[in-house]
Design an enzyme around this catalytic site. Sequence first.
Site: not given
Length: 294
Positions: A227, A262, A170
């Site tokens: 995502d 994500h 991330c």
Amino acid sequence: MLKPDVDSLVPHVPFDRRTFLKTALGATFGGGFAAAVLPVSAQTIHTDAEGLDAGEVGFESNGTLIPAYRAQPRSKTNLPVIVVVHEIFGVHEHIADICRRFAKLGYLAVAPDLFVREGDASVYPTIQQIDQNILSKVPDAQLMSDLDATVDWAGQHGGDLKRLGITGFCWGGRVTWLYAEHNPHLKAAVSWYGRVAGPHTQSAPENPLDLAGELQVPVLGLYGRQDTSIPQDTLAQMKQAIAQGPQGGRGSEFVVYDDAGHAFFADYRASYRRADAQNGWTRTLAWFKSHGVA
């Protein structure tokens, strides 16, 4: 929460005991999850520390004590090194567990607290508060310097810097790209859903896409097609920019999982996708091995 072996850590840094206790013991290392992700999923993976030296260490970077979680095979030296760059939640239990997973495979894995100057991300109950109070205040230049210090520490404590890799998740995935562009001595890098483009700010004047022409390190990028925080066209732009760089696109690779969003590797969250996470982990290990980080 696990307590660090303070007596074994203090000699590593030129700070007094009180300073170290105030800094290191305030961090959430190896014993809990960040408030913003609670409650954690029942499928959360836990890796034990049997056979490992694992826990908190500390080292200096530009006059600041940087606490870090490290795991490595007990009493072993000359180990390949993996720097693990944490998510926006800081060095909480998930990142510590990833370090132990690498250590079980023979690596020295170290995850520095890159938010130590700005605060403890683990105490904020929402991602928005972390972004406002922590992320927006962390300069990219500071991150690169702290990661340089992390690498130096690893080389002095059992790590073989000729076998050096980095991975991040991330927010840490973006930082992984930046560090691969910053440090040509890395053998390989793996970025998990790290954005390559975004706003230019005082703290983040350049994004990985802006610096792609400087990339000399093979990077494996692992992404989810669902995502929405990382548009697919930015990945296409990154591929093109890398192709125009000194390696002509050789060495780096992107893998996009069609059904993943994500944070698909985050087993403690609802976003976790077991099959894609396992495939990504297998690819990660193979990537490091094929590039001499093993």
